[in-house]
Design a protein around this motif. Sequence first.
Motif, PDB file in Angstrom:
ATOM      1  N   ILE A 152       0.843  -1.203   0.000  1.00  0.00           N
ATOM      2  CA  ILE A 152       0.000   0.000   0.000  1.00  0.00           C
ATOM      3  C   ILE A 152       0.877   1.251   0.000  1.00  0.00           C
ATOM      4  O   ILE A 152       0.658   2.187  -0.777  1.00  0.00           O
ATOM      5  CB  ILE A 152      -0.934   0.012   1.225  1.00  0.00           C
ATOM      6  N   PHE A 153       1.883   1.274   0.864  1.00  0.00           N
ATOM      7  CA  PHE A 153       2.731   2.461   0.984  1.00  0.00           C
ATOM      8  C   PHE A 153       3.472   2.741  -0.318  1.00  0.00           C
ATOM      9  O   PHE A 153       3.515   3.884  -0.796  1.00  0.00           O
ATOM     10  CB  PHE A 153       3.715   2.272   2.142  1.00  0.00           C
ATOM     11  N   ARG A 154       4.059   1.705  -0.898  1.00  0.00           N
ATOM     12  CA  ARG A 154       4.800   1.899  -2.155  1.00  0.00           C
ATOM     13  C   ARG A 154       3.873   2.348  -3.277  1.00  0.00           C
ATOM     14  O   ARG A 154       4.214   3.228  -4.072  1.00  0.00           O
ATOM     15  CB  ARG A 154       5.516   0.606  -2.546  1.00  0.00           C
ATOM     16  N   HIS A 155       2.685   1.745  -3.327  1.00  0.00           N
ATOM     17  CA  HIS A 155       1.756   2.075  -4.401  1.00  0.00           C
ATOM     18  C   HIS A 155       1.254   3.511  -4.277  1.00  0.00           C
ATOM     19  O   HIS A 155       1.203   4.247  -5.266  1.00  0.00           O
ATOM     20  CB  HIS A 155       0.572   1.098  -4.368  1.00  0.00           C
ATOM     21  N   ILE A 172      -5.909   7.433   3.738  1.00  0.00           N
ATOM     22  CA  ILE A 172      -4.780   6.522   3.556  1.00  0.00           C
ATOM     23  C   ILE A 172      -4.384   5.919   4.903  1.00  0.00           C
ATOM     24  O   ILE A 172      -4.112   4.720   5.013  1.00  0.00           O
ATOM     25  CB  ILE A 172      -3.582   7.260   2.935  1.00  0.00           C
ATOM     26  N   ILE A 173      -4.346   6.758   5.947  1.00  0.00           N
ATOM     27  CA  ILE A 173      -4.026   6.263   7.288  1.00  0.00           C
ATOM     28  C   ILE A 173      -5.058   5.228   7.727  1.00  0.00           C
ATOM     29  O   ILE A 173      -4.722   4.213   8.346  1.00  0.00           O
ATOM     30  CB  ILE A 173      -3.959   7.430   8.289  1.00  0.00           C
ATOM     31  N   SER A 174      -6.328   5.462   7.389  1.00  0.00           N
ATOM     32  CA  SER A 174      -7.375   4.497   7.721  1.00  0.00           C
ATOM     33  C   SER A 174      -7.121   3.157   7.049  1.00  0.00           C
ATOM     34  O   SER A 174      -7.324   2.096   7.637  1.00  0.00           O
ATOM     35  CB  SER A 174      -8.741   5.046   7.302  1.00  0.00           C
ATOM     36  N   ASP A 179      -8.220  -0.672   8.759  1.00  0.00           N
ATOM     37  CA  ASP A 179      -8.551  -1.710   7.789  1.00  0.00           C
ATOM     38  C   ASP A 179      -7.585  -2.888   7.884  1.00  0.00           C
ATOM     39  O   ASP A 179      -7.998  -4.053   7.836  1.00  0.00           O
ATOM     40  CB  ASP A 179      -8.519  -1.132   6.368  1.00  0.00           C
ATOM     41  N   LEU A 180      -6.289  -2.591   8.034  1.00  0.00           N
ATOM     42  CA  LEU A 180      -5.312  -3.675   8.182  1.00  0.00           C
ATOM     43  C   LEU A 180      -5.515  -4.434   9.485  1.00  0.00           C
ATOM     44  O   LEU A 180      -5.299  -5.648   9.544  1.00  0.00           O
ATOM     45  CB  LEU A 180      -3.891  -3.127   8.122  1.00  0.00           C
ATOM     46  N   GLU A 181      -5.935  -3.740  10.532  1.00  0.00           N
ATOM     47  CA  GLU A 181      -6.193  -4.420  11.810  1.00  0.00           C
ATOM     48  C   GLU A 181      -7.337  -5.408  11.681  1.00  0.00           C
ATOM     49  O   GLU A 181      -7.293  -6.509  12.258  1.00  0.00           O
ATOM     50  CB  GLU A 181      -6.501  -3.386  12.896  1.00  0.00           C
ATOM     51  N   SER A 182      -8.381  -5.049  10.932  1.00  0.00           N
ATOM     52  CA  SER A 182      -9.501  -5.976  10.723  1.00  0.00           C
ATOM     53  C   SER A 182      -9.031  -7.220   9.990  1.00  0.00           C
ATOM     54  O   SER A 182      -9.406  -8.346  10.342  1.00  0.00           O
ATOM     55  CB  SER A 182     -10.604  -5.280   9.912  1.00  0.00           C
ATOM     56  N   LEU A 183      -8.197  -7.036   8.972  1.00  0.00           N
ATOM     57  CA  LEU A 183      -7.666  -8.181   8.234  1.00  0.00           C
ATOM     58  C   LEU A 183      -6.736  -9.010   9.106  1.00  0.00           C
ATOM     59  O   LEU A 183      -6.751 -10.244   9.055  1.00  0.00           O
ATOM     60  CB  LEU A 183      -6.926  -7.677   6.991  1.00  0.00           C
ATOM     61  N   GLN A 184      -5.944  -8.347   9.939  1.00  0.00           N
ATOM     62  CA  GLN A 184      -5.031  -9.059  10.821  1.00  0.00           C
ATOM     63  C   GLN A 184      -5.799  -9.899  11.837  1.00  0.00           C
ATOM     64  O   GLN A 184      -5.403 -11.032  12.127  1.00  0.00           O
ATOM     65  CB  GLN A 184      -4.128  -8.060  11.533  1.00  0.00           C
ATOM     66  N   ASP A 185      -6.881  -9.365  12.376  1.00  0.00           N
ATOM     67  CA  ASP A 185      -7.707 -10.133  13.313  1.00  0.00           C
ATOM     68  C   ASP A 185      -8.224 -11.411  12.658  1.00  0.00           C
ATOM     69  O   ASP A 185      -8.251 -12.481  13.287  1.00  0.00           O
ATOM     70  CB  ASP A 185      -8.878  -9.291  13.803  1.00  0.00           C
ATOM     71  N   LEU A 186      -8.642 -11.300  11.404  1.00  0.00           N
ATOM     72  CA  LEU A 186      -9.144 -12.472  10.695  1.00  0.00           C
ATOM     73  C   LEU A 186      -8.041 -13.501  10.498  1.00  0.00           C
ATOM     74  O   LEU A 186      -8.232 -14.700  10.744  1.00  0.00           O
ATOM     75  CB  LEU A 186      -9.721 -12.055   9.344  1.00  0.00           C
ATOM     76  N   LEU A 187      -6.867 -13.059  10.064  1.00  0.00           N
ATOM     77  CA  LEU A 187      -5.779 -13.992   9.753  1.00  0.00           C
ATOM     78  C   LEU A 187      -5.190 -14.623  11.001  1.00  0.00           C
ATOM     79  O   LEU A 187      -4.808 -15.799  10.986  1.00  0.00           O
ATOM     80  CB  LEU A 187      -4.681 -13.261   8.980  1.00  0.00           C
ATOM     81  N   GLU A 188      -5.113 -13.860  12.095  1.00  0.00           N
ATOM     82  CA  GLU A 188      -4.421 -14.368  13.281  1.00  0.00           C
ATOM     83  C   GLU A 188      -5.254 -15.340  14.093  1.00  0.00           C
ATOM     84  O   GLU A 188      -4.757 -16.373  14.531  1.00  0.00           O
ATOM     85  CB  GLU A 188      -3.992 -13.191  14.173  1.00  0.00           C
ATOM     86  N   LYS A 250     -13.841   8.597   7.912  1.00  0.00           N
ATOM     87  CA  LYS A 250     -14.209   9.999   8.146  1.00  0.00           C
ATOM     88  C   LYS A 250     -13.660  10.492   9.492  1.00  0.00           C
ATOM     89  O   LYS A 250     -13.174  11.618   9.596  1.00  0.00           O
ATOM     90  CB  LYS A 250     -15.730  10.145   8.133  1.00  0.00           C
ATOM     91  N   VAL A 251     -13.751   9.648  10.503  1.00  0.00           N
ATOM     92  CA  VAL A 251     -13.249  10.025  11.823  1.00  0.00           C
ATOM     93  C   VAL A 251     -11.748  10.299  11.761  1.00  0.00           C
ATOM     94  O   VAL A 251     -11.257  11.312  12.279  1.00  0.00           O
ATOM     95  CB  VAL A 251     -13.555   8.913  12.847  1.00  0.00           C
ATOM     96  N   ILE A 252     -11.008   9.409  11.106  1.00  0.00           N
ATOM     97  CA  ILE A 252      -9.556   9.564  11.023  1.00  0.00           C
ATOM     98  C   ILE A 252      -9.194  10.801  10.199  1.00  0.00           C
ATOM     99  O   ILE A 252      -8.275  11.545  10.538  1.00  0.00           O
ATOM    100  CB  ILE A 252      -8.916   8.285  10.442  1.00  0.00           C
ATOM    101  N   VAL A 253      -9.913  11.007   9.091  1.00  0.00           N
ATOM    102  CA  VAL A 253      -9.668  12.189   8.258  1.00  0.00           C
ATOM    103  C   VAL A 253      -9.833  13.465   9.087  1.00  0.00           C
ATOM    104  O   VAL A 253      -8.986  14.368   9.052  1.00  0.00           O
ATOM    105  CB  VAL A 253     -10.620  12.215   7.048  1.00  0.00           C
ATOM    106  N   HIS A 254     -10.933  13.542   9.837  1.00  0.00           N
ATOM    107  CA  HIS A 254     -11.190  14.751  10.637  1.00  0.00           C
ATOM    108  C   HIS A 254     -10.114  14.927  11.698  1.00  0.00           C
ATOM    109  O   HIS A 254      -9.647  16.061  11.946  1.00  0.00           O
ATOM    110  CB  HIS A 254     -12.568  14.650  11.288  1.00  0.00           C
ATOM    111  N   PHE A 255      -9.709  13.832  12.323  1.00  0.00           N
ATOM    112  CA  PHE A 255      -8.686  13.921  13.371  1.00  0.00           C
ATOM    113  C   PHE A 255      -7.359  14.394  12.771  1.00  0.00           C
ATOM    114  O   PHE A 255      -6.708  15.299  13.327  1.00  0.00           O
ATOM    115  CB  PHE A 255      -8.508  12.546  14.032  1.00  0.00           C
ATOM    116  N   VAL A 256      -6.956  13.808  11.642  1.00  0.00           N
ATOM    117  CA  VAL A 256      -5.682  14.181  11.020  1.00  0.00           C
ATOM    118  C   VAL A 256      -5.694  15.640  10.583  1.00  0.00           C
ATOM    119  O   VAL A 256      -4.729  16.385  10.808  1.00  0.00           O
ATOM    120  CB  VAL A 256      -5.387  13.261   9.822  1.00  0.00           C
ATOM    121  N   GLU A 257      -6.794  16.073   9.962  1.00  0.00           N
ATOM    122  CA  GLU A 257      -6.862  17.462   9.498  1.00  0.00           C
ATOM    123  C   GLU A 257      -6.879  18.437  10.677  1.00  0.00           C
ATOM    124  O   GLU A 257      -6.262  19.506  10.613  1.00  0.00           O
ATOM    125  CB  GLU A 257      -8.105  17.663   8.635  1.00  0.00           C
ATOM    126  N   SER A 258      -7.574  18.086  11.750  1.00  0.00           N
ATOM    127  CA  SER A 258      -7.627  18.970  12.915  1.00  0.00           C
ATOM    128  C   SER A 258      -6.261  19.110  13.571  1.00  0.00           C
ATOM    129  O   SER A 258      -5.837  20.207  13.940  1.00  0.00           O
ATOM    130  CB  SER A 258      -8.641  18.442  13.936  1.00  0.00           C
TER     131      SER A 258
END
Length: 633
Positions: A152-155, A172-174, A179-188, A250-258
Amino acid sequence: MSEQQEEQVTKPGAQPETATQPESPTQTGSPAQEWRGVAGEDAEVTASGNLALAARSRRLLGSLVRPYRGKAWLALAIIVIDNVANMVGPLFIAVALDAGVSSAVHSDFSPLVWAIVGFLASTCVAAVTTFTFLKVTGRLSQNIIFDLRGRIFRHVQRLSISFHERYTSGRIISRLTSDLESLQDLLESALNDALSAILSLISIAIIMIYLDVPLALVVLAGFVPLVFITRWAQRRQRAGYRRTRAAIAKVIVHFVESMGGIRAVQAFRREPRNSEILADEDSEYRDANTYAMFGMSHYTGSLRLIGNTTTAVILLVGGWRVMHGDINIGVLAAYLLYLRRFYGPLDELAQVFNAYQSAAAALEKISGVLEEEPGVAAPEHPIEVGTSSGDVELDGVRFAYSEDGPDVLPKFTLGIPAGQVVALVGATGAGKSSLAKLVARFYDPSEGAVTLDGVPLDRMTDADLRRNIVMVTQESYLFSGSVADNIRLGNPQATDQEVYAAARAVGLYDFITALPDGFETDVRKRGGRLSAGQRQLVAFARVFLASPSVIVLDEATSSLDIPSERLVQEALETVLRGRTAIIIAHRLSTVAIADRVLVMESGQIIEDGAPDDLIAAGGRFAALHEAWEQSLV
């Protein structure tokens, strides 16, 4: 308001030319693009869209697992052995009750002992295989998440400026966090539970059919309502978790911009309003999670109701058959043990199903970002340029920010000989910044070509392009780290002596050496330790170190005070010496070092000539120059 629309309202600086500038071309297009990237952020999608999103997510997951096929097959083999070890336990209990106890009554303890030994052995094997499986899958899941985060970062780094102007850093941070945490919970954890549950269901179903077909039919009859309940819960939860992914972004976007604009927030006392906005967006996230969890609670409750009802029926039917001698009590006891294990995995699958729905929604968002194509594509057959002389030409260029949007530059033609310094002046929205972005190849023209030494920019490799053309903006961004590291951004292989020489060239050396740690002094977040003028000088030192043949300056001195501007002007003359330069400036003091001035209006050049000649001609530039001189009085 959708997440996409919300972002267009809140994202500052997305359209540099005019407030009414249309979106970039990648936001609209073919139906295939409907399920890609930003368009895929919307929570509501159609049935055909569901299929497209699911297929896209499967492709991504397959590409992530493919490099680790060996470990995946090993994990599957271990879980099969683990399942067999767990399944044979009740069979040993049935043997102990039906054969072992009766033999022990007649002083033959061997069947009972062998049944107990077999049960203990199967338990030990199950413990070892469970430990090994968790160890293997834990490492596998971490490798997959590591690869995905890097991908994701390279792309995202190589995506065009047009993407970043419409896709906020918060989203992007989200993608990289929640999003990665949700996938990690599933895989682990959920993956282990899912494989164990599925294998257990299959094994138990076979064993129950083997033990007694009529009782097995009673159990399987409970699956009829369960199928319909599962389909209903799947649709509800998938929709719910899509909403959660969009809401948390949306929550993360608002937090980052603030936090990024905390100076403006505190200066204008916007804290209460920001808190209100966060409360609204966070409540949307809470409600979306609640909606998804309600679906989960209905599904789990229905599953347990069906399981308990089936157990009661098995007790009734099985007890009646034991009384009539159709089956042994040991078989009924084993059957009840298996039935408990049968609905236990179903309960686990319900939890896995919940994690899967969350991870699937997250994977849709991640795959949408990864399917974004750079708006400025790398050439299939690049032309090697090496070091150019710096001859720039725009031949019949037409440019618009979207296919159906207005032309910012209609049929624009311009030649800039090597070594010439050209200043662009004109009102906001005249097309100056768009021209600069075309020369730096942040965008490609809609028609025509931009060439360097006769080679179209879209035929050059990115390495050649960035080696020969460098753009400096009014925001001289410094990264956390030392002053030397920030200067070395222009040439990562530069020696210390080359870094010192670049600092001397722009008049920054004495200031840096006076800092507590000299060139190793940490500039702090975004260069907060330095003034605006000093940050700009660091940016010029980068350019000097990079030594490009073409330099594009987009209002590089607009935010400086007069003393700082004079320092920067002196450094600028040093940096531009012998190089082709395009300078965009509202302050006409910068124009004094230009060989040529272009006055732009509505994407066209209305005046072109040397500064003194244009002043003498008494046209538009002369009026601008006179107004500027009067402002200095």
